[in-house]
Design a protein around this motif. Structure first.
Motif, PDB file in Angstrom:
ATOM      1  N   GLY A  89       0.801  -1.224   0.000  1.00  0.00           N
ATOM      2  CA  GLY A  89       0.000   0.000   0.000  1.00  0.00           C
ATOM      3  C   GLY A  89       0.825   1.261   0.000  1.00  0.00           C
ATOM      4  N   SER A  90       0.442   2.185   0.887  1.00  0.00           N
ATOM      5  CA  SER A  90       1.119   3.478   0.903  1.00  0.00           C
ATOM      6  C   SER A  90       2.546   3.362   1.438  1.00  0.00           C
ATOM      7  CB  SER A  90       0.318   4.480   1.735  1.00  0.00           C
ATOM      8  OG  SER A  90       0.209   4.015   3.054  1.00  0.00           O
ATOM      9  N   GLY A  91       2.829   2.304   2.155  1.00  0.00           N
ATOM     10  CA  GLY A  91       4.207   2.042   2.557  1.00  0.00           C
ATOM     11  C   GLY A  91       4.733   2.946   3.658  1.00  0.00           C
ATOM     12  N   SER A  92       3.823   3.504   4.471  1.00  0.00           N
ATOM     13  CA  SER A  92       4.318   4.432   5.496  1.00  0.00           C
ATOM     14  C   SER A  92       5.084   3.703   6.604  1.00  0.00           C
ATOM     15  CB  SER A  92       3.181   5.274   6.069  1.00  0.00           C
ATOM     16  OG  SER A  92       2.343   4.500   6.883  1.00  0.00           O
TER      17      SER A  92
ATOM     18  N   LEU B 274       6.935   0.958   6.024  1.00  0.00           N
ATOM     19  CA  LEU B 274       8.234   0.746   5.371  1.00  0.00           C
ATOM     20  C   LEU B 274       9.080   2.015   5.479  1.00  0.00           C
ATOM     21  CD1 LEU B 274      10.265  -0.619   3.385  1.00  0.00           C
ATOM     22  CD2 LEU B 274       8.886   0.337   1.522  1.00  0.00           C
TER      23      LEU B 274
ATOM     24  N   ALA C 121       4.330  -5.516   6.245  1.00  0.00           N
ATOM     25  CA  ALA C 121       3.865  -4.194   6.674  1.00  0.00           C
ATOM     26  C   ALA C 121       2.804  -3.727   5.688  1.00  0.00           C
ATOM     27  CB  ALA C 121       5.028  -3.219   6.734  1.00  0.00           C
ATOM     28  N   GLY C 122       1.560  -4.159   5.943  1.00  0.00           N
ATOM     29  CA  GLY C 122       0.487  -3.825   5.022  1.00  0.00           C
ATOM     30  C   GLY C 122       0.567  -4.640   3.744  1.00  0.00           C
TER      31      GLY C 122
ATOM     32  N   THR D 132       2.066  -6.803  11.257  1.00  0.00           N
ATOM     33  CA  THR D 132       1.387  -5.818  12.093  1.00  0.00           C
ATOM     34  C   THR D 132      -0.080  -5.795  11.722  1.00  0.00           C
ATOM     35  OG1 THR D 132       1.262  -3.499  12.750  1.00  0.00           O
ATOM     36  CG2 THR D 132       2.038  -3.921  10.513  1.00  0.00           C
ATOM     37  N   HIS D 133      -0.918  -5.690  12.749  1.00  0.00           N
ATOM     38  CA  HIS D 133      -2.368  -5.707  12.523  1.00  0.00           C
ATOM     39  C   HIS D 133      -2.987  -4.502  13.241  1.00  0.00           C
ATOM     40  CE1 HIS D 133      -6.243  -7.423  11.589  1.00  0.00           C
ATOM     41  NE2 HIS D 133      -6.617  -7.187  12.831  1.00  0.00           N
TER      42      HIS D 133
ATOM     43  N   HIS E 188      -7.575   5.031  11.741  1.00  0.00           N
ATOM     44  CA  HIS E 188      -6.495   4.208  11.183  1.00  0.00           C
ATOM     45  C   HIS E 188      -5.179   4.993  11.183  1.00  0.00           C
ATOM     46  CE1 HIS E 188      -5.380   0.952   7.966  1.00  0.00           C
ATOM     47  NE2 HIS E 188      -4.587   0.933   9.019  1.00  0.00           N
TER      48      HIS E 188
ATOM     49  N   LYS F 135      -1.829   3.782  12.823  1.00  0.00           N
ATOM     50  CA  LYS F 135      -0.605   3.582  12.037  1.00  0.00           C
ATOM     51  C   LYS F 135       0.582   4.326  12.637  1.00  0.00           C
ATOM     52  CE  LYS F 135      -1.590   4.183   7.600  1.00  0.00           C
ATOM     53  NZ  LYS F 135      -1.341   3.965   6.152  1.00  0.00           N
TER      54      LYS F 135
ATOM     55  N   GLU G 155       1.795   1.928  15.031  1.00  0.00           N
ATOM     56  CA  GLU G 155       2.393   0.768  14.341  1.00  0.00           C
ATOM     57  C   GLU G 155       3.812   1.094  13.867  1.00  0.00           C
ATOM     58  OE1 GLU G 155      -1.156   0.066  11.573  1.00  0.00           O
ATOM     59  OE2 GLU G 155      -0.424  -1.964  11.954  1.00  0.00           O
TER      60      GLU G 155
HETATM   61  C1  GRF Z   1      -1.275  -0.948   8.543  1.00  0.00           C
HETATM   62  O1  GRF Z   1      -2.311  -0.427   9.355  1.00  0.00           O
HETATM   63  C2  GRF Z   1      -1.242  -2.432   8.640  1.00  0.00           C
HETATM   64  O2  GRF Z   1      -1.490  -2.930   9.918  1.00  0.00           O
HETATM   65  C3  GRF Z   1      -2.349  -2.783   7.695  1.00  0.00           C
HETATM   66  O3  GRF Z   1      -2.124  -1.943   6.583  1.00  0.00           O
HETATM   67  C4  GRF Z   1      -1.551  -0.730   7.063  1.00  0.00           C
HETATM   68  C5  GRF Z   1      -0.288  -0.465   6.259  1.00  0.00           C
HETATM   69  O4  GRF Z   1      -0.035   0.898   6.169  1.00  0.00           O
HETATM   70  N1  GRF Z   1      -2.385  -4.200   7.398  1.00  0.00           N
HETATM   71  P1  GRF Z   1       1.122   1.470   5.201  1.00  0.00           P
HETATM   72  O5  GRF Z   1       0.882   0.933   3.807  1.00  0.00           O
HETATM   73  O6  GRF Z   1       2.458   1.040   5.745  1.00  0.00           O
HETATM   74  O7  GRF Z   1       0.953   2.963   5.268  1.00  0.00           O
END
Ligand code: GRF
Length: 195
Positions: free
Chosen positions: A9-12, A14, A82-83, A103-104, A162, A166, A169
């Motif tokens: 996803g957005s990789g924040s 990472l 990570a997502g 991570t959840h 969320h 995050k 997280e």
């Molecule tokens: C996090 O909330 C993770 O737990 C979920 O997806 C999100 C990933 O966020 N499974 P990002 O892509 O790292 O911004």
């Protein structure tokens, strides 16, 4: 330990890991996503293993074999999901069992699944949070490494809640990875308990 981060996803998360100076040997993504650009910005090697399908015909076992081969080829010791939006088949836990983290965005075992934040809001909980755990073949299950609560505000939307989750997280993933890399193992102790 050579670390791989799996993202979709957005990789924040990472980005937080890379910004913390944690060495990432491989970023693996399953689709076109911002995580690839984040890896490039930090000079981390990124590999796209494109999912051929998101439908019922998805060859999960075959795709998992590709992921396992990529991780093995890159001599990865530790995998941080990570997502990552693909549930990997149980076969990956043969070579990498105990060495894949996830991570959840909820306090497991509550609100498993892809819509954890939405489900927690819909239930009306006053407190939710996030969980960093060792991944197992059972989705959103496995030994918990870190967990932290986040208070639900009365005017929260799924997006606002969320984003606050995050932020936590990102912090606990960085802290936990630092500890694991410093001791060279996921387990907190390798010694037999004294009886
Ligand atoms: C996090 O909330 C993770 O737990 C979920 O997806 C999100 C990933 O966020 N499974 P990002 O892509 O790292 O911004």
């Amino acid at each position: 330990m050579r670390l791989a981060v799996l993202a979709s996803g957005s990789g924040s998360i990472l980005e937080a890991i890379l910004n913390a100076g944690i060495p990432v040997s491989l970023v693996l993504v399953d689709r076109d996503c911002a995580a690839t650009d984040i890896a490039a910005d930090h000079g981390a090697e990124a590999r796209l293993l494109d999912r051929a399908s998101f439908g019922a015909d998805f060859d999960r076992a075959g795709y998992t074999d590709l992921v396992t081969a990529a991780l093995t080829e890159a001599e990865i010791d530790l995998v941080a999901m990570a997502g990552f939006g693909t549930i990997l088949a149980p076969s990956i836990y043969e070579p990498f069992g105990g060495r894949i983290l996830n991570t959840h965005p909820a306090l497991l075992p509550s609100f498993k699944g892809w819509h954890a934040v939405r489900d927690a809001l819909a239930y009306g909980v006053k407190v939710t949070g996030c969980t960093l755990h060792v991944a197992t073949a059972e989705v959103d299950d496995g030994p918990i490494l870190a967990q932290e609560a986040v208070v639900v505000e009365p005017d929260d939307t799924e997006a606002s809640l969320h984003e606050r989750i995050k932020a936590v997280e990102r912090r606990i993933y960085v802290e936990t990875l630092r500890s694991i890399l410093a001791r060279g193992s996921v387990a907190e102790t390798t010694e037999e308990p004294v009886t």
